[in-house]
Write an enzyme that holds these catalytic residues in place. Structure first.
Site: not given
Length: 240
Positions: A151, A45, A7, A10, A43, A101, A191, A49, A70
């Site tokens: 998941e 969003r 992922n 970030h 993801h 999340t 996660h 963000r 995602e």
């Protein structure tokens, strides 16, 4: 064979902090794949963000492994997914005020809505995974939506400090994975997984892919992304 989805959200978080053009999530995806990533996860969003629509479009053109998008189960995100056509979609819960999340989808109470979205995506050859807690009722409801994957949310396991509680959470994940497979679902997890806690989850029978972001990107700041991905692949085998 168990695979790793990296992922890269970030990377975009750092970029958006200054509203500039770097670091580039697309370049990060290339480096992650060079390090052995089996897939790239982002993801998108609703509040944008970190990852932006342009990122997803560029990633769709450049990712050589597979692209996992995602997203929240909303009409806006459904339209974007149908246009961009990622390799698969993971439906996740989303609250604007959350830092990350906080738990799995409540498929039991949202089954009708989720079924419609799942079936629309899968009718266009976009397989769907549902991000859920390892609870039998949520797993059974997921199977009823016709989603191909689930998941399992590993956040509770990852955050648990006491060893006996961690074993209990690992058992929940193990039992959940077994039930899902008995129902014909394929199983991923993610996660909060780190280099220190990933191996027991990697050992769960039938687990197909682990999606990991924050821990890898954190290490990448110090050693580089390609090396950080290689290190995580080794950790998944219990070699670190």
């Amino acid at each position: 064979m168990l695979t790793l989805g990296v992922n890269i959200d970030h990377v975009a978080t750092v970029r958006q902090a200054r509203r500039t053009t770097e670091p580039d999530p697309v370049a990060a995806a290339v480096l992650a794949e060079l390090g052995g990533a089996d897939g790239i996860t982002v993801h998108l969003r609703e509040d944008r963000r970190h990852i932006q629509e342009r990122d997803v479009r560029c990633l769709r053109q450049t990712v050589q492994t597979h692209l996992n998008l995602e997203m929240a189960a909303t009409p806006e995100m459904l339209a974007i997914a149908l246009e961009i056509h990622p390799d698969y979609v993971t439906l996740v819960p989303e609250k604007r005020q959350e830092i990350t999340t906080e738990g799995g989808l409540d498929v039991v109470t949202s089954q009708t809505q989720l079924t419609q979205i799942v079936q629309e995506l899968q009718s266009q050859a976009i397989p769907v995974s549902l991000f859920i807690d390892p609870e039998p009722e949520q797993i059974r409801a997921s199977q009823q939506t016709t989603a191909q994957w689930i998941e399992l949310h590993t956040g509770t396991y990852a955050l648990t400090k006491q060893e006996h509680d961690r074993h209990r959470e690992l058992e929940r994940l193990t039992v959940g994975a077994k039930l899902a497979q008995e129902l014909g679902l394929r199983v991923n997890a993610g996660h909060g997984l780190t280099y220190q806690n990933v191996y027991p989850v990697a050992c769960i029978s039938g687990m197909e892919e682990l999606n990991i972001g924050h821990s890898i990107i954190s290490r990448a700041v110090l050693v580089g992304l390609t090396q950080a991905v290689r290190d995580m692949k080794r950790a998944m085998k219990g070699e670190v």
